[in-house]
Design an enzyme around this catalytic site. Structure first.
Site, PDB file in Angstrom:
ATOM      1  N   HIS A 195      -3.339  -5.733   1.048  1.00 17.34           N
ATOM      2  CA  HIS A 195      -2.648  -5.928   2.327  1.00 17.34           C
ATOM      3  C   HIS A 195      -2.571  -7.401   2.731  1.00 17.34           C
ATOM      4  O   HIS A 195      -3.467  -7.887   3.429  1.00 17.34           O
ATOM      5  CB  HIS A 195      -3.399  -5.186   3.438  1.00 17.34           C
ATOM      6  N   CYS A 237       0.835  -1.202   0.000  1.00 20.63           N
ATOM      7  CA  CYS A 237       0.000   0.000   0.000  1.00 20.63           C
ATOM      8  C   CYS A 237       0.873   1.257   0.000  1.00 20.63           C
ATOM      9  O   CYS A 237       1.537   1.521  -0.984  1.00 20.63           O
ATOM     10  CB  CYS A 237      -0.973  -0.054   1.173  1.00 20.63           C
ATOM     11  N   GLU A 288      -0.793  -8.692   4.985  1.00 20.63           N
ATOM     12  CA  GLU A 288      -0.663  -8.812   6.446  1.00 20.63           C
ATOM     13  C   GLU A 288      -2.013  -8.749   7.153  1.00 20.63           C
ATOM     14  O   GLU A 288      -2.112  -9.028   8.336  1.00 20.63           O
ATOM     15  CB  GLU A 288       0.293  -7.728   6.977  1.00 20.63           C
TER      16      GLU A 288
END
Lengths: 79, 222
Positions: free
Chosen positions: B195, B87, B197
């Protein structure tokens, strides 16, 4: 010395913000607007002996992203 | 295995990134502040997290790309250290010139925050080798400036060299050729808007992001 840096999207790069504003102007009845492009202006007060090469370098290294943007340096006047 | 997460003023996914790295590697990553001139010695992995570094002033990622630590990150990337930018981290990597192109305002001018489907285009890079080629995965996105732009020559080159890592199935931000993530020429730098994560445990609603870390860290985790 006052300097204005005009940063604008390169021709051909889609400007959704400009397009939205164009639609809004049309909505207000301004039919004659053919295109709207939105850019950014950076005003700087720099030492009088700042050279053109240094100004150009500032633009290329930070102020404009030359992948998508053009820039124009305008010297407004010596204080 | 020694990893680091770089934090810029305005980073807000640095802790999530650190948790994901710890869960997969079993070791806490080092936390590095943007103003530090040097990275810790012997790093095996560097992550640039999501967020809004410097409030997205000037352009997303532009200020962070010029912060002191990025010179060390660029040097580490040149030595072959794996670097993942997610990002805002992707935006920083393009602004720093470690990846080609630029991330522009989303085509519809809206912030997009939802889980999207991606196609794994390159399943051979160290970041993507735990996926199947062509596999569809679900990863969250949350961004305003995720509209990937590069000129046609650069895009052709990325495609020709297999450097498009992920593509959106439903391209909501207007990215050229549906590109969601790209690799550098050497394959050790990955930038992506989604994302991973945020998709490493079931409580997240999906674990498709976990394999990215498992693949990337495979030889590093004992």
């Amino acid at each position: 010395m006052k300097v204005r840096i005009h940063v604008s999207l390169k021709p051909g790069v889609l400007d959704p913000q400009g397009r939205a504003v164009h639609h809004a102007l049309e909505g207000l009845g301004y039919d004659g607007v053919k295109d709207v492009r939105i850019g950014r202006q950076v005003e700087m007060d720099v030492a009088d002996d700042t050279g053109d090469a240094a100004l150009d370098e500032m633009c290329r290294r930070l102020l404009a992203n030359t992948v998508i943007e053009d820039y124009r340096i305008e010297k407004v006047g010596v204080a | 295995m020694k990893s680091a997460v770089i934090t810029f003023p305005g980073s807000n996914c640095d802790r999530d990134m650190a948790v994901a790295l710890r869960q997969v590697s079993g070791r806490d990553p080092l936390r590095v502040w943007h103003g530090d001139a040097d990275l810790p010695d012997g790093l095996d992995f560097i992550a640039l997290p999501g967020g809004f570094s410097y409030g997205d002033y000037l352009r997303s990622g532009a200020m962070a790309a010029n912060s002191p630590i990025m010179r060390s990150v660029a040097a580490a990337a040149a030595r072959g250290v794996p670097v993942l930018g997610v990002c805002n981290g992707f935006q920083v990597l393009t602004e720093a010139g470690l990846l080609p192109g630029a991330l522009m305002r989303n085509a519809r001018q809206t912030f997009i925050c939802r889980t999207v489907e991606l196609r794994v285009e390159n399943a051979e890079s160290r970041f993507t080798r735990a996926y199947e080629p062509g596999e569809t995965i679900r990863i969250p996105v949350a961004h305003h400036d995720g509209n990937y732009y590069a000129d046609q020559t650069v895009l052709d080159r990325l495609e020709g060299e297999g450097r498009v890592a992920f593509r959106y199935l439903d391209n909501a931000n207007g990215s050229q050729r549906d590109i969601a993530g790209i690799l550098n020429e050497a394959g050790n730098v990955l930038g992506m808007m989604p994302h991973p994560e945020r998709a490493v445990e079931e409580a997240h609603g999906g674990t498709d992001g976990r394999r990215l870390f498992e693949g990337a860290l495979r030889e590093l985790v004992g």
